[in-house]
Motif scaffolding. Sequence first.
Motif, PDB file in Angstrom:
ATOM      1  N   PRO A 231       0.815  -1.219   0.000  1.00  0.00           N
ATOM      2  CA  PRO A 231       0.000   0.000   0.000  1.00  0.00           C
ATOM      3  C   PRO A 231       0.848   1.269   0.000  1.00  0.00           C
ATOM      4  CG  PRO A 231      -0.025  -1.030   2.165  1.00  0.00           C
ATOM      5  CD  PRO A 231       0.730  -1.954   1.262  1.00  0.00           C
ATOM      6  N   LEU A 232       0.165   2.398  -0.206  1.00  0.00           N
ATOM      7  CA  LEU A 232       0.865   3.680  -0.250  1.00  0.00           C
ATOM      8  C   LEU A 232       1.320   4.136   1.126  1.00  0.00           C
ATOM      9  CD1 LEU A 232      -1.336   5.599  -2.850  1.00  0.00           C
ATOM     10  CD2 LEU A 232       0.935   4.611  -3.190  1.00  0.00           C
ATOM     11  N   ASN A 233       0.670   3.635   2.172  1.00  0.00           N
ATOM     12  CA  ASN A 233       1.144   3.924   3.531  1.00  0.00           C
ATOM     13  C   ASN A 233       0.917   2.704   4.411  1.00  0.00           C
ATOM     14  OD1 ASN A 233      -1.585   4.322   5.014  1.00  0.00           O
ATOM     15  ND2 ASN A 233      -1.742   5.682   3.252  1.00  0.00           N
ATOM     16  N   LEU A 234       1.693   2.615   5.466  1.00  0.00           N
ATOM     17  CA  LEU A 234       1.645   1.467   6.373  1.00  0.00           C
ATOM     18  C   LEU A 234       1.314   1.960   7.783  1.00  0.00           C
ATOM     19  CD1 LEU A 234       4.831  -0.393   5.086  1.00  0.00           C
ATOM     20  CD2 LEU A 234       2.459  -1.055   4.679  1.00  0.00           C
ATOM     21  N   PRO A 235       0.041   1.917   8.162  1.00  0.00           N
ATOM     22  CA  PRO A 235      -0.363   2.421   9.478  1.00  0.00           C
ATOM     23  C   PRO A 235       0.353   1.701  10.617  1.00  0.00           C
ATOM     24  CG  PRO A 235      -2.284   1.957   8.102  1.00  0.00           C
ATOM     25  CD  PRO A 235      -1.095   1.394   7.389  1.00  0.00           C
ATOM     26  N   HIS A 236       0.719   2.467  11.626  1.00  0.00           N
ATOM     27  CA  HIS A 236       1.310   1.953  12.868  1.00  0.00           C
ATOM     28  C   HIS A 236       2.712   1.367  12.688  1.00  0.00           C
ATOM     29  CE1 HIS A 236      -2.565   2.748  14.606  1.00  0.00           C
ATOM     30  NE2 HIS A 236      -3.132   1.983  13.709  1.00  0.00           N
ATOM     31  N   ARG A 237       3.353   1.726  11.579  1.00  0.00           N
ATOM     32  CA  ARG A 237       4.763   1.374  11.396  1.00  0.00           C
ATOM     33  C   ARG A 237       5.565   2.617  11.004  1.00  0.00           C
ATOM     34  NH1 ARG A 237       4.121  -2.111  14.456  1.00  0.00           N
ATOM     35  NH2 ARG A 237       3.958  -4.341  14.030  1.00  0.00           N
ATOM     36  N   GLU A 238       4.971   3.788  11.250  1.00  0.00           N
ATOM     37  CA  GLU A 238       5.633   5.041  10.880  1.00  0.00           C
ATOM     38  C   GLU A 238       6.958   5.234  11.630  1.00  0.00           C
ATOM     39  OE1 GLU A 238       1.172   5.553  10.403  1.00  0.00           O
ATOM     40  OE2 GLU A 238       2.506   4.785  11.963  1.00  0.00           O
TER      41      GLU A 238
ATOM     42  N   ILE B 135       9.636   3.004  10.084  1.00  0.00           N
ATOM     43  CA  ILE B 135       9.991   3.515   8.751  1.00  0.00           C
ATOM     44  C   ILE B 135      10.919   4.720   8.875  1.00  0.00           C
ATOM     45  CG2 ILE B 135       9.073   4.688   6.702  1.00  0.00           C
ATOM     46  CD1 ILE B 135       6.569   2.869   6.996  1.00  0.00           C
ATOM     47  N   LYS B 136      10.602   5.619   9.784  1.00  0.00           N
ATOM     48  CA  LYS B 136      11.419   6.831   9.987  1.00  0.00           C
ATOM     49  C   LYS B 136      12.827   6.467  10.452  1.00  0.00           C
ATOM     50  CE  LYS B 136      11.166  11.346  12.331  1.00  0.00           C
ATOM     51  NZ  LYS B 136      12.399  11.357  13.111  1.00  0.00           N
TER      52      LYS B 136
ATOM     53  N   ALA C 193       6.968  -5.878   4.567  1.00  0.00           N
ATOM     54  CA  ALA C 193       6.260  -4.749   3.940  1.00  0.00           C
ATOM     55  C   ALA C 193       6.992  -3.432   4.175  1.00  0.00           C
ATOM     56  CB  ALA C 193       4.835  -4.670   4.478  1.00  0.00           C
ATOM     57  N   VAL C 194       7.446  -3.197   5.398  1.00  0.00           N
ATOM     58  CA  VAL C 194       8.178  -1.965   5.707  1.00  0.00           C
ATOM     59  C   VAL C 194       9.469  -1.893   4.901  1.00  0.00           C
ATOM     60  CG1 VAL C 194       9.565  -0.848   7.509  1.00  0.00           C
ATOM     61  CG2 VAL C 194       7.200  -1.499   7.976  1.00  0.00           C
ATOM     62  N   SER C 195      10.182  -3.001   4.814  1.00  0.00           N
ATOM     63  CA  SER C 195      11.441  -3.021   4.055  1.00  0.00           C
ATOM     64  C   SER C 195      11.201  -2.709   2.586  1.00  0.00           C
ATOM     65  CB  SER C 195      12.118  -4.387   4.203  1.00  0.00           C
ATOM     66  OG  SER C 195      12.428  -4.639   5.547  1.00  0.00           O
TER      67      SER C 195
ATOM     68  N   GLU D 232      10.638   3.725  -1.885  1.00  0.00           N
ATOM     69  CA  GLU D 232      10.847   5.159  -1.738  1.00  0.00           C
ATOM     70  C   GLU D 232      12.267   5.565  -2.142  1.00  0.00           C
ATOM     71  OE1 GLU D 232       8.255   7.382  -0.637  1.00  0.00           O
ATOM     72  OE2 GLU D 232       7.247   5.521  -1.222  1.00  0.00           O
ATOM     73  N   PHE D 233      13.251   4.782  -1.729  1.00  0.00           N
ATOM     74  CA  PHE D 233      14.644   5.099  -2.067  1.00  0.00           C
ATOM     75  C   PHE D 233      14.892   4.951  -3.564  1.00  0.00           C
ATOM     76  CE2 PHE D 233      15.596   5.287   2.357  1.00  0.00           C
ATOM     77  CZ  PHE D 233      16.811   5.963   2.462  1.00  0.00           C
ATOM     78  N   GLU D 234      14.278   3.935  -4.166  1.00  0.00           N
ATOM     79  CA  GLU D 234      14.451   3.703  -5.606  1.00  0.00           C
ATOM     80  C   GLU D 234      13.899   4.891  -6.399  1.00  0.00           C
ATOM     81  OE1 GLU D 234      16.110   1.548  -8.412  1.00  0.00           O
ATOM     82  OE2 GLU D 234      15.495   0.207  -6.809  1.00  0.00           O
ATOM     83  N   GLN D 235      12.758   5.405  -5.970  1.00  0.00           N
ATOM     84  CA  GLN D 235      12.100   6.491  -6.696  1.00  0.00           C
ATOM     85  C   GLN D 235      12.791   7.833  -6.521  1.00  0.00           C
ATOM     86  OE1 GLN D 235       8.038   6.427  -5.332  1.00  0.00           O
ATOM     87  NE2 GLN D 235       7.434   4.766  -6.694  1.00  0.00           N
ATOM     88  N   TYR D 236      13.302   8.087  -5.315  1.00  0.00           N
ATOM     89  CA  TYR D 236      13.733   9.452  -5.006  1.00  0.00           C
ATOM     90  C   TYR D 236      15.232   9.626  -4.769  1.00  0.00           C
ATOM     91  CZ  TYR D 236       8.705   9.912  -4.347  1.00  0.00           C
ATOM     92  OH  TYR D 236       7.345   9.888  -4.532  1.00  0.00           O
ATOM     93  N   SER D 237      15.986   8.531  -4.676  1.00  0.00           N
ATOM     94  CA  SER D 237      17.391   8.708  -4.315  1.00  0.00           C
ATOM     95  C   SER D 237      18.381   8.225  -5.368  1.00  0.00           C
ATOM     96  CB  SER D 237      17.692   7.966  -3.009  1.00  0.00           C
ATOM     97  OG  SER D 237      17.744   6.568  -3.237  1.00  0.00           O
TER      98      SER D 237
END
Length: 334
Positions: A16-23, A26-27, A57-59, A65-70
């Motif tokens: 999914p586009l976001n993963l609730p309760h794993r913020e 992720i940070k 899922a978090v990994s 995100e890293f693939e798209q933006y870094s």
Amino acid sequence: MSVFKREEVLYPEYLPLNLPHREGQIKLISENLSLLLKNSKPMNIFIYGPPGVGKTAVSKFILREFEQYSGIKNIYINCWQYNTSFAVLSEIGISIGAFVSRRGWAKDEIFSRIVQTMENNRLNLIVVLDEVDQLIKNDPNVLYDLLRIENYTKQKIGLIFISNDKYVFRNVEDRIKSSLNLEDIEFKPYTFLEMKDIVEQRMKEAFVAYEEGVSALVAAKAAERGDVRVALEILLKAGRIAKDKLRVEDVKKVIKEENNPRAQEIMKVLREEEKRILEILDKPRTTKEIFEELKKSIKISRTEFYRVLDEMIKKGLIKVLGKENRSSLLYKAL
């Protein structure tokens, strides 16, 4: 009429586009890996916790995100599929565009190609080794190989290890253990309220219509194990038997069935002969019985058969119950 708006939202591999309760996790992981953007060495990360709590899922979310933006190259490896030094290094080499062969090459040759490609392309890497216990059990030397890559290049590599077992590194050699430099991150089981949030998010994306009370019922069942995959499996099965909308009664029918999402995930990555052996082991059988039955559908030599059996025992897919008529008595462990 189908009650699904997007059935794929309930598939185990859907991200999914976001993963609730794993913020928080992720940070923490993202900030650590961000050091690669400055060509600095991040801490290696060890993610542990029971099945179905978002480790994979978090990994994958962070890799995306890293693939798209870094521009940092990301490689995800499931150690059920790649459980030797040669297999892991080959997969890394192929993933970064190094010319390597999966056959006939020495491990050191593949290692050199990886280093050369990283150096020539100024490439920093993130490598995720999921189910790392399978690798440690079978060939822990690959950890040493990965750790020494930076001895031969200015480029950096960030390693993420994932396991259900908090103590998976306990028997690793001291020389490797001391070099791992691990940041441990625990993923605890989801609570009922957390599970309910996750279920409701997926239901909104997946279904056209559903009864009030479905999310609480599904979340309560899944929260017994803290495993979100249980919830997804229930919703998928219930949706497939529902008529005009997803009802509480549909869910109740499904809950009566036994769900084993981990077994289903493992089955996806097994070779044909491994799957067939597990099918044959619907009850305890001797190695002779298994071999005779397997030959009916798969062409395999006796030597190869015993090699496959030995691998499956090491992976924990089957267990030895004892002896019967001079043959080992086996049964599936899934």
